[in-house]
Design a protein around this motif. Structure first.
Motif, PDB file in Angstrom:
ATOM      1  N   GLY A  89       0.837  -1.200   0.000  1.00  0.00           N
ATOM      2  CA  GLY A  89       0.000   0.000   0.000  1.00  0.00           C
ATOM      3  C   GLY A  89       0.865   1.239   0.000  1.00  0.00           C
ATOM      4  O   GLY A  89       1.666   1.453  -0.910  1.00  0.00           O
ATOM      5  N   GLN A  90       0.770   2.048   1.068  1.00  0.00           N
ATOM      6  CA  GLN A  90       1.477   3.324   1.115  1.00  0.00           C
ATOM      7  C   GLN A  90       2.084   3.570   2.493  1.00  0.00           C
ATOM      8  O   GLN A  90       1.508   3.204   3.519  1.00  0.00           O
ATOM      9  CB  GLN A  90       0.515   4.475   0.780  1.00  0.00           C
ATOM     10  N   TRP A  91       3.261   4.176   2.493  1.00  0.00           N
ATOM     11  CA  TRP A  91       3.914   4.685   3.699  1.00  0.00           C
ATOM     12  C   TRP A  91       4.498   6.053   3.362  1.00  0.00           C
ATOM     13  O   TRP A  91       4.960   6.294   2.247  1.00  0.00           O
ATOM     14  CB  TRP A  91       5.070   3.773   4.137  1.00  0.00           C
ATOM     15  N   PHE A  92       4.498   6.959   4.347  1.00  0.00           N
ATOM     16  CA  PHE A  92       5.254   8.199   4.233  1.00  0.00           C
ATOM     17  C   PHE A  92       6.696   7.912   4.644  1.00  0.00           C
ATOM     18  O   PHE A  92       6.939   7.314   5.695  1.00  0.00           O
ATOM     19  CB  PHE A  92       4.674   9.280   5.147  1.00  0.00           C
ATOM     20  N   THR A  93       7.659   8.338   3.824  1.00  0.00           N
ATOM     21  CA  THR A  93       9.073   8.141   4.155  1.00  0.00           C
ATOM     22  C   THR A  93       9.834   9.445   3.954  1.00  0.00           C
ATOM     23  O   THR A  93       9.576  10.187   3.002  1.00  0.00           O
ATOM     24  CB  THR A  93       9.719   7.037   3.298  1.00  0.00           C
ATOM     25  N   GLN A  94      10.773   9.709   4.855  1.00  0.00           N
ATOM     26  CA  GLN A  94      11.598  10.903   4.712  1.00  0.00           C
ATOM     27  C   GLN A  94      12.662  10.647   3.640  1.00  0.00           C
ATOM     28  O   GLN A  94      13.243   9.563   3.569  1.00  0.00           O
ATOM     29  CB  GLN A  94      12.270  11.261   6.041  1.00  0.00           C
ATOM     30  N   LYS A  95      12.905  11.656   2.807  1.00  0.00           N
ATOM     31  CA  LYS A  95      13.889  11.522   1.738  1.00  0.00           C
ATOM     32  C   LYS A  95      15.257  11.155   2.307  1.00  0.00           C
ATOM     33  O   LYS A  95      15.678  11.660   3.346  1.00  0.00           O
ATOM     34  CB  LYS A  95      14.004  12.834   0.954  1.00  0.00           C
ATOM     35  N   GLY A  96      15.954  10.264   1.616  1.00  0.00           N
ATOM     36  CA  GLY A  96      17.293   9.880   2.003  1.00  0.00           C
ATOM     37  C   GLY A  96      17.374   8.775   3.026  1.00  0.00           C
ATOM     38  O   GLY A  96      18.475   8.354   3.392  1.00  0.00           O
ATOM     39  N   LYS A  97      16.217   8.261   3.491  1.00  0.00           N
ATOM     40  CA  LYS A  97      16.225   7.218   4.514  1.00  0.00           C
ATOM     41  C   LYS A  97      16.019   5.819   3.927  1.00  0.00           C
ATOM     42  O   LYS A  97      16.153   4.833   4.637  1.00  0.00           O
ATOM     43  CB  LYS A  97      15.149   7.493   5.576  1.00  0.00           C
ATOM     44  N   ALA A 101       9.896   7.257   8.912  1.00  0.00           N
ATOM     45  CA  ALA A 101       8.728   6.850   8.130  1.00  0.00           C
ATOM     46  C   ALA A 101       7.545   6.631   9.059  1.00  0.00           C
ATOM     47  O   ALA A 101       7.724   6.417  10.266  1.00  0.00           O
ATOM     48  CB  ALA A 101       9.025   5.566   7.345  1.00  0.00           C
ATOM     49  N   PHE A 102       6.324   6.663   8.478  1.00  0.00           N
ATOM     50  CA  PHE A 102       5.137   6.347   9.271  1.00  0.00           C
ATOM     51  C   PHE A 102       3.999   5.902   8.363  1.00  0.00           C
ATOM     52  O   PHE A 102       3.957   6.239   7.176  1.00  0.00           O
ATOM     53  CB  PHE A 102       4.697   7.540  10.129  1.00  0.00           C
ATOM     54  N   GLU A 103       3.090   5.125   8.950  1.00  0.00           N
ATOM     55  CA  GLU A 103       1.932   4.629   8.220  1.00  0.00           C
ATOM     56  C   GLU A 103       0.898   5.732   8.039  1.00  0.00           C
ATOM     57  O   GLU A 103       0.742   6.604   8.918  1.00  0.00           O
ATOM     58  CB  GLU A 103       1.286   3.466   8.973  1.00  0.00           C
ATOM     59  N   ARG A 142       1.989   2.610  13.025  1.00  0.00           N
ATOM     60  CA  ARG A 142       3.407   2.386  13.308  1.00  0.00           C
ATOM     61  C   ARG A 142       4.257   3.468  12.665  1.00  0.00           C
ATOM     62  O   ARG A 142       3.943   3.956  11.585  1.00  0.00           O
ATOM     63  CB  ARG A 142       3.829   1.007  12.792  1.00  0.00           C
ATOM     64  N   PHE A 143       5.345   3.828  13.362  1.00  0.00           N
ATOM     65  CA  PHE A 143       6.329   4.719  12.754  1.00  0.00           C
ATOM     66  C   PHE A 143       7.718   4.207  13.080  1.00  0.00           C
ATOM     67  O   PHE A 143       7.918   3.409  14.004  1.00  0.00           O
ATOM     68  CB  PHE A 143       6.139   6.167  13.218  1.00  0.00           C
ATOM     69  N   VAL A 144       8.700   4.662  12.300  1.00  0.00           N
ATOM     70  CA  VAL A 144      10.090   4.249  12.459  1.00  0.00           C
ATOM     71  C   VAL A 144      10.926   5.494  12.728  1.00  0.00           C
ATOM     72  O   VAL A 144      10.780   6.514  12.035  1.00  0.00           O
ATOM     73  CB  VAL A 144      10.597   3.518  11.193  1.00  0.00           C
ATOM     74  N   HIS A 165       8.565  19.232   1.747  1.00  0.00           N
ATOM     75  CA  HIS A 165       9.605  18.970   0.735  1.00  0.00           C
ATOM     76  C   HIS A 165      10.508  17.815   1.137  1.00  0.00           C
ATOM     77  O   HIS A 165      11.168  17.207   0.287  1.00  0.00           O
ATOM     78  CB  HIS A 165      10.435  20.236   0.512  1.00  0.00           C
ATOM     79  N   ASP A 166      10.560  17.482   2.437  1.00  0.00           N
ATOM     80  CA  ASP A 166      11.467  16.447   2.933  1.00  0.00           C
ATOM     81  C   ASP A 166      10.884  15.043   2.829  1.00  0.00           C
ATOM     82  O   ASP A 166      11.577  14.070   3.127  1.00  0.00           O
ATOM     83  CB  ASP A 166      11.816  16.706   4.403  1.00  0.00           C
ATOM     84  N   TRP A 167       9.607  14.928   2.416  1.00  0.00           N
ATOM     85  CA  TRP A 167       8.916  13.646   2.499  1.00  0.00           C
ATOM     86  C   TRP A 167       8.379  13.204   1.144  1.00  0.00           C
ATOM     87  O   TRP A 167       8.074  14.032   0.274  1.00  0.00           O
ATOM     88  CB  TRP A 167       7.759  13.728   3.503  1.00  0.00           C
ATOM     89  N   VAL A 168       8.280  11.887   0.980  1.00  0.00           N
ATOM     90  CA  VAL A 168       7.656  11.286  -0.191  1.00  0.00           C
ATOM     91  C   VAL A 168       6.723  10.174   0.294  1.00  0.00           C
ATOM     92  O   VAL A 168       6.761   9.780   1.464  1.00  0.00           O
ATOM     93  CB  VAL A 168       8.700  10.692  -1.176  1.00  0.00           C
ATOM     94  N   VAL A 169       5.903   9.687  -0.630  1.00  0.00           N
ATOM     95  CA  VAL A 169       5.047   8.535  -0.339  1.00  0.00           C
ATOM     96  C   VAL A 169       5.588   7.342  -1.105  1.00  0.00           C
ATOM     97  O   VAL A 169       5.731   7.387  -2.332  1.00  0.00           O
ATOM     98  CB  VAL A 169       3.587   8.808  -0.730  1.00  0.00           C
TER      99      VAL A 169
END
Length: 251
Positions: A29-37, A109-111, A132-134, A70-74
């Motif tokens: 599905g989908q998660w939000f993740t910070q760029k570069g991680k 990252a987080f759900e 959940r988040f990391v 700007h720091d985040w992607v899906v």
């Protein structure tokens, strides 16, 4: 002879740590993740900017921090997503209808079940809801209960309890020496003189080091607040920055 573990999509952990420094997300599905991680992935996964039109509903529901957009992607699709952050310890945390504030640079990252908002404390983000988040930490994380005072650089985040207050020791504030320290930030990073003061019910998360993972997030908050300053405020800020730079050159 030492043996080296070899992983593939079937042997990687499911939503768990690969080792203390990497985490494997079983993406469906989908998660939000910070760029570069993201360090690697298996499967059919795409990374989309939050500005992508078809993500409008998801972003409107789950992401409420334009300063950090700007720091985040899906990350969306199916596969195994590996997350890490420069050799820092990485752990996952589960929220159950709760709220937790974490240092922005440490959130990996987080759900989408969680809702992200910008904390009133510069450099921190708040997660609300269930999911959940990391997050990364410089050393193991310790969970402590208020009342407690924490070194600002050692503070990773807090859950449930009210936002902290700044606490400055009397020796820091006293007289002309205190004013000089305030202007030039001499001794300003010392946890013995300046702490975050927590009271109330909740949990405080501390990392085992005074080294902050990423100070760019704090700069982002400061830049965002510049827009509300008038001419006098901007001139005063310009003078303070000039004095601080001069002090750094003399060190």
């Amino acid at each position: 002879m030492n043996t080296v573990s070899s992983f593939n999509p079937t042997t990687l952990p499911v939503n768990d740590n690969v080792n203390p420094y990497a985490f494997s997300v079983d993406l469906n599905g989908q998660w939000f993740t910070q760029k570069g991680k993201m360090i690697a992935y298996y499967g059919q996964i795409k990374f989309e900017a939050l500005s992508a039109g078809f993500l409008d509903q998801l972003v409107a529901t789950s992401f409420h921090s334009p300063l950090y957009a700007h720091d985040w992607v899906v990350a969306q699709g199916q596969g195994k997503l590996l997350l890490a952050d420069r050799g820092f310890d990485v752990n996952s945390y589960d929220l159950d209808d709760g709220n937790l504030t974490v240092r922005a640079g440490n959130l990996l990252a987080f759900e989408p079940g969680l809702e992200l908002k910008q904390s009133i404390i510069p450099g921190f983000l708040t997660l609300i809801g269930t999911g959940r988040f990391v997050a990364a930490s410089n050393g193991p994380v310790h969970f402590v209960e208020p009342p407690i005072r924490v070194d600002p650089q050692a503070l990773l985040g807090w859950a449930d309890c009210p936002s902290p207050c700044h606490h400055y020791d009397h020796s820091y504030m006293r007289g002309a020496l205190g004013m000089a320290r305030h202007v030039f930030n001499i001794g300003g990073s010392s946890g013995e003189e300046h702490q975050f003061d927590f009271t109330g019910q909740g949990t405080v998360l501390m990392q085992s080091s005074e080294h902050v993972a990423n100070e760019d997030t704090l700069l982002r908050d400061l830049e965002g607040q510049v827009n509300v300053l008038g001419v006098n405020g901007l001139q005063r800020l310009h003078s303070t920055i000039g004095q601080r730079l001069q002090a750094e050159k003399q060190q």
